[in-house]
Scaffold this active site. Structure first.
Site, mmCIF file in Angstrom:
data_model
loop_
_atom_site.group_PDB
_atom_site.id
_atom_site.type_symbol
_atom_site.label_atom_id
_atom_site.label_comp_id
_atom_site.label_asym_id
_atom_site.label_seq_id
_atom_site.Cartn_x
_atom_site.Cartn_y
_atom_site.Cartn_z
ATOM 1 N N ARG A 1 -2.532 -8.535 -4.510
ATOM 2 C CA ARG A 1 -1.132 -9.166 -4.898
ATOM 3 C C ARG A 1 -0.999 -10.561 -5.100
ATOM 4 O O ARG A 1 -0.214 -11.087 -4.936
ATOM 5 C CB ARG A 1 -0.092 -8.377 -4.246
ATOM 6 C CG ARG A 1 -0.125 -8.891 -2.742
ATOM 7 C CD ARG A 1 1.214 -8.399 -2.011
ATOM 8 N NE ARG A 1 1.406 -9.031 -0.768
ATOM 9 C CZ ARG A 1 2.587 -9.076 -0.172
ATOM 10 N NH1 ARG A 1 3.703 -8.633 -0.799
ATOM 11 N NH2 ARG A 1 2.568 -9.274 1.158
ATOM 12 N N LYS B 1 1.748 -15.574 -5.132
ATOM 13 C CA LYS B 1 1.662 -14.145 -4.269
ATOM 14 C C LYS B 1 2.816 -13.315 -4.601
ATOM 15 O O LYS B 1 3.843 -13.818 -4.976
ATOM 16 C CB LYS B 1 1.944 -14.719 -2.755
ATOM 17 C CG LYS B 1 1.726 -13.684 -1.941
ATOM 18 C CD LYS B 1 1.985 -14.185 -0.364
ATOM 19 C CE LYS B 1 1.734 -13.034 0.551
ATOM 20 N NZ LYS B 1 1.843 -13.611 2.080
ATOM 21 N N ARG C 1 2.207 -20.460 -2.951
ATOM 22 C CA ARG C 1 1.648 -20.930 -1.875
ATOM 23 C C ARG C 1 0.511 -22.138 -1.845
ATOM 24 O O ARG C 1 -0.172 -21.958 -2.887
ATOM 25 C CB ARG C 1 0.957 -19.646 -1.167
ATOM 26 C CG ARG C 1 0.580 -20.110 0.417
ATOM 27 C CD ARG C 1 0.267 -18.934 1.341
ATOM 28 N NE ARG C 1 -0.829 -18.015 0.655
ATOM 29 C CZ ARG C 1 -1.152 -16.899 1.389
ATOM 30 N NH1 ARG C 1 -0.289 -16.486 2.247
ATOM 31 N NH2 ARG C 1 -1.848 -16.218 0.858
ATOM 32 N N ARG D 1 -11.607 -17.611 3.860
ATOM 33 C CA ARG D 1 -11.116 -16.949 5.056
ATOM 34 C C ARG D 1 -12.593 -16.627 6.176
ATOM 35 O O ARG D 1 -13.640 -16.532 5.391
ATOM 36 C CB ARG D 1 -10.259 -15.814 4.943
ATOM 37 C CG ARG D 1 -9.300 -16.161 3.903
ATOM 38 C CD ARG D 1 -8.997 -14.591 3.211
ATOM 39 N NE ARG D 1 -8.091 -15.217 2.195
ATOM 40 C CZ ARG D 1 -6.683 -14.803 2.099
ATOM 41 N NH1 ARG D 1 -6.041 -14.283 3.263
ATOM 42 N NH2 ARG D 1 -5.936 -14.849 0.983
ATOM 43 N N ASP E 1 -9.190 -11.463 7.885
ATOM 44 C CA ASP E 1 -8.795 -12.084 6.759
ATOM 45 C C ASP E 1 -7.720 -12.824 6.520
ATOM 46 O O ASP E 1 -7.385 -13.553 5.683
ATOM 47 C CB ASP E 1 -8.695 -10.713 5.559
ATOM 48 C CG ASP E 1 -7.508 -9.984 6.303
ATOM 49 O OD1 ASP E 1 -7.822 -9.109 7.283
ATOM 50 O OD2 ASP E 1 -6.683 -9.776 5.481
#
Length: 482
Positions: free
Chosen positions: A90, A110, A173, A180, A249
């Site tokens: 998303r 996001k 963001r 990650r 993650d």
């Protein structure tokens, strides 16, 4: 209109297996809820000549900035201990904006709609969780803790279903990157060493270029990440922050706090505190956070085995030797952090007992974590009766004895405490009130809260409503919003 976007999308240039090229799904009627002007200035972006409608269209994904290359990133992860293949379900990365000082920032939307990684989800986000991330990420920034930040929240003019109809929203963001531990897990699962080498070289060049000077890149990256993550979790423990969903993650290679879903700050001190509605067994409780950081680092180390040594047994030994240093490093950093909170300079063999005795009293007497240290700094509290019991007063005598044994003046001791003990945190009561009011179209309380948490260490703030006592809900739960 010159906003100042300067995109240089290096992640987009990686092989296609790292990403999916996809644009945000357009929304019906974008509306600006909140815009972070201070962050925009830090990014050297100027929206002063842009209308609210234009800003809304940019940060909803309806109008992509020139130079962006919109992608969804691929990654995997251990979620509550269970491995699964994931990816941006998303969110989309618009690209990497370069500031005037040559700093690189990911710009991500996001709640931007479905991607191939959505796993049946709608790819959207609700307004409440996006505003929560805005609040908490800006609070972490004010607390001087490495974090992603929030540039804007816009509504979509559409509803999302999360058990009920809720207004949809998109959060912008900003991060030094969105790579990650799960990104490494995704590549490692493919078992192609050339792909793993591509990723590790990319990460080192982007975040830790000084590692290029060694012939032990993989082991040095593991050491650096362990140092970064220990520093991060020690900071969380310093301010009573509970992440709530420390899946691999959600562990950034840059060492930033990322993904503020079911997170919150602890009021009453209890090491077993859990706020996440989905963490039924306390895996990500306050006291478990260091253990989980180590667990996640072990998963990262597993990904690097092929690059640590051609001999698998030797590679495992190298990884094990590095990770085995975790407890010693963490204990040292945590102890020094607690010394700072108590204004203690140097090392005294009794410090660990002094600290553990205080925490035991705080737990038994159900003392507020933040306000206990505020009280020790001499901040006037409305209700100080909690600190007048015999156990606390006896402990305080020992603490004062330790302070008086120091050669540093009392002003230095107090200044050390002021730098490490916030007066204001985004308490659950205030966050929920701000979110409730915002959902009804009233942003005044949200803006007041944001103003308070931007200056959490300033001592003229003790009179604000955000420092005063609030009603504590012992059954308070937070949700991830998906």
């Amino acid at each position: 209109m010159t906003i100042g976007w300067h995109f240089d999308n290096s992640y987009y240039k990686l092989p296609k297996l790292f990403r999916e090229e996809i644009n945000p799904v357009p929304v019906k009627k974008p509306g600006l809820v909140i815009f972070n002007e201070n962050l925009a200035k830090d990014l050297d972006l100027d929206f002063s000549k842009s209308s609210e409608e234009e800003i809304s269209n940019i940060f909803s994904g309806n109008n992509l900035p020139k130079g962006s290359n919109s992608i969804a990133q691929a990654y995997a992860g251990h979620q509550f201990g269970h491995f699964t293949m994931l990816g941006d379900g998303r969110a989309v990365l618009l690209g990497e904006h370069i500031s005037n000082s040559n700093e690189r920032f990911d710009i991500q939307l996001k709640g931007s709609g479905r991607t191939s990684f959505s796993r049946g989800g709608d790819g959207r986000a609700a307004l409440g969780p996006m505003l929560r991330e805005y609040i908490i990420s800006e609070a972490m920034y004010g607390l001087n803790i490495p974090t992603t930040r929030s540039l804007a929240v816009v509504t979509t003019g559409e509803n999302v279903i999360r058990g009920e109809k809720l207004p949809g929203a998109v959060l912008t963001r900003v991060a030094s990157s969105h790579i990650r531990v799960g990104t490494f897990q995704y590549i490692a699962a493919r078992q192609k060493i050339d792909e793993l080498e591509t990723l590790i070289n990319y990460v080192i060049n982007r975040h830790y270029p000084y590692i290029n000077n060694t012939n032990k890149k993989a082991s040095e990256l593991l050491k650096v990440l362990m140092e970064k993550q220990i520093e991060l979790v020690v900071n969380w423990m310093r301010v009573g922050f509970i992440h709530g969903v420390m899946n691999t993650d959600n562990m950034s290679i840059s060492g930033e706090s990322i993904d503020y879903g079911p997170c919150a700050f602890m009021d009453i001190y209890d090491p077993n505190t859990v706020f996440s509605s989905i963490d039924q067994f306390g895996r990500y409780s306050f006291s478990n956070q260091p253990k989980i950081i180590k667990w996640n680092l072990l998963r990262f180390a597993e990904c690097l085995i092929p690059l640590l040594d051609k001999n698998e047994n030797k590679a495992i030994d190298k990884a094990t030797n590095i990770i085995n240093e975790f407890e010693k490093i963490y204990e040292h950093r945590w102890l020094n952090m607690m010394r700072d909170k108590l204004g203690l300079f140097g090392i005294n063999n009794d410090d660990k007992k002094l600290i553990s005795d205080l925490l035991k009293i705080m737990f038994d007497e159900k003392l507020d974590y933040t306000k206990t240290f505020s009280y020790l700094m001499g901040i006037k509290l409305k209700n100080e009766n909690s600190f007048q019991n015999k156990r606390f007063l006896s402990w305080k005598k020992e603490w004062l004895k330790r302070l008086n044994s120091q050669t540093k003046p009392s002003s230095d001791q107090l200044n050390l405490m002021k730098k490490n003990n916030p007066l204001i945190i985004p308490r659950n009561y205030h966050v929920e009130k701000a979110l409730t009011n915002a959902s009804e179209g009233n942003l005044d309380y949200l803006k007041e809260l944001l103003a308070g948490i931007q200056r959490p260490y300033e001592y003229d703030n003790e009179s604000t409503i955000f420092f005063s006592s609030v009603k504590i809900d012992k059954n308070y739960k937070t949700f991830c919003g998906t």
